[in-house]
Design an enzyme around this catalytic site. Structure first.
Site, PDB file in Angstrom:
ATOM      1  N   ASP A   1     -21.531   8.299 -22.259  1.00  0.00           N
ATOM      2  CA  ASP A   1     -22.434   8.690 -23.352  1.00  0.00           C
ATOM      3  C   ASP A   1     -22.800   7.429 -24.135  1.00  0.00           C
ATOM      4  O   ASP A   1     -22.189   6.385 -23.950  1.00  0.00           O
ATOM      5  CB  ASP A   1     -21.743   9.696 -24.285  1.00  0.00           C
ATOM      6  CG  ASP A   1     -20.448   9.136 -24.841  1.00  0.00           C
ATOM      7  OD1 ASP A   1     -19.403   9.410 -24.254  1.00  0.00           O
ATOM      8  OD2 ASP A   1     -20.482   8.386 -25.827  1.00  0.00           O
TER       9      ASP A   1
ATOM     10  N   GLU B   1      -9.803  11.706 -15.461  1.00  0.00           N
ATOM     11  CA  GLU B   1      -9.862  10.278 -15.178  1.00  0.00           C
ATOM     12  C   GLU B   1      -8.893   9.839 -14.075  1.00  0.00           C
ATOM     13  O   GLU B   1      -9.027   8.740 -13.539  1.00  0.00           O
ATOM     14  CB  GLU B   1      -9.612   9.478 -16.470  1.00  0.00           C
ATOM     15  CG  GLU B   1     -10.759   9.636 -17.457  1.00  0.00           C
ATOM     16  CD  GLU B   1     -10.472   9.040 -18.828  1.00  0.00           C
ATOM     17  OE1 GLU B   1     -11.364   8.394 -19.383  1.00  0.00           O
ATOM     18  OE2 GLU B   1      -9.373   9.244 -19.353  1.00  0.00           O
TER      19      GLU B   1
HETATM   20  N1  ADE Z   1     -14.946   7.937 -24.714  1.00  0.00           N
HETATM   21  C1  ADE Z   1     -16.114   8.252 -24.123  1.00  0.00           C
HETATM   22  N2  ADE Z   1     -17.106   8.302 -25.020  1.00  0.00           N
HETATM   23  C2  ADE Z   1     -16.557   8.001 -26.220  1.00  0.00           C
HETATM   24  C3  ADE Z   1     -17.067   7.894 -27.535  1.00  0.00           C
HETATM   25  N3  ADE Z   1     -18.349   8.129 -27.788  1.00  0.00           N
HETATM   26  N4  ADE Z   1     -16.195   7.576 -28.523  1.00  0.00           N
HETATM   27  C4  ADE Z   1     -14.899   7.370 -28.259  1.00  0.00           C
HETATM   28  N5  ADE Z   1     -14.367   7.463 -27.037  1.00  0.00           N
HETATM   29  C5  ADE Z   1     -15.176   7.770 -26.021  1.00  0.00           C
END
Ligand code: ADE
Length: 230
Positions: free
Chosen positions: A198, A12
């Site tokens: 995601d 990041e």
């Molecule tokens: N960071 C990126 N995706 C995530 C997720 N599904 N849950 C928690 N932190 C995240």
């Protein structure tokens, strides 16, 4: 006075470290604070590590030792909502820690007991700067709303439905809420900008690996536009 820039993971802050002209590096609490000039502004860039405790320690150091007068957190998040896709951007206007639960005493879920605030509000000017930066880009959609944080990687439909219903959240991650709380306690303006890696649902961990590079690129580009406009 410097802008404190926090990313939880190496990925990041990788692009930031390629662009910063570093004048000094210091290690505190096991975190490397990179002091220098980024896109013509004085900044301190740091990888906090994952989770709320790391992020809180990191934020307090930026405020106490580097006199950061604003804090910007960039990185990735799980998207919540039907129309939100990997690469899209969520800008927080407020943060809640979804894993705080003293409901047995009658508190709302997410309420930190005996603290006046329920959610921690991002600085309006910083949110505006982030929104303006997104408007210059047509490759992804951007959303402003509540991001929720907890010490959990969310990967179930049931859980994201709950986060949406309980907190009206548009994104979930693992640091923003604690950065927000520390900034609130110290009265320091902040904003959390995340790009979606995601959908926080079943198989989220597979999407996460796949979409991290594009998500990081998008959130970093927003930060660049913001810093240039400051
Ligand atoms: N960071 C990126 N995706 C995530 C997720 N599904 N849950 C928690 N932190 C995240």
């Amino acid at each position: 006075m410097d802008i404190g820039i926090i990313g939880a993971m190496d990925e990041e802050i990788e692009i930031l470290l390629k662009n910063i002209k570093i004048s000094k590096k210091e290690i505190k609490a096991g975190m490397q604070f990179n002091i220098g000039t980024l896109w013509d502004k004085e900044v301190v860039v740091v990888r906090s590590g994952i989770g709320k405790v790391n992020a809180a320690v990191c934020t307090q150091i930026l405020i106490d030792d580097y006199k950061a007068d604003k804090i910007i957190n960039v990185g990735v998040a799980g998207g919540i909502g039907e129309n939100i896709y990997p690469g899209d951007v969520v800008i927080a206007d407020s943060l809640v820690q979804h894993d705080i639960d003293t409901s047995v005493f009658g508190d709302k879920l997410g309420q930190i007991p005996r603290l006046e605030a329920f959610d921690f509000k991002c600085d309006e000017e910083l949110v505006k700067l982030a929104k303006n930066a997104c408007e210059k880009n047509t490759n992804y959609n951007s959303f402003v709303g509540r991001i929720v944080s907890g010490d959990q990687f969310i990967a179930s439909l049931e859980k994201i439905n709950w986060l949406k219903e309980e907190f009206d959240a548009i994104g979930c991650e693992m640091e923003g809420g604690s950065i927000a709380q520390v900034c609130y306690l110290n009265n320091v303006p902040f904003v959390i900008i995340r790009s979606i890696s995601d959908n926080a649902s079943n198989g989220a961990h597979i999407d996460y690996e796949k979409f991290i590079p594009i998500a990081v690129e998008n959130s970093t580009n927003i930060l660049k536009s913001m810093i240039e406009a400051m």
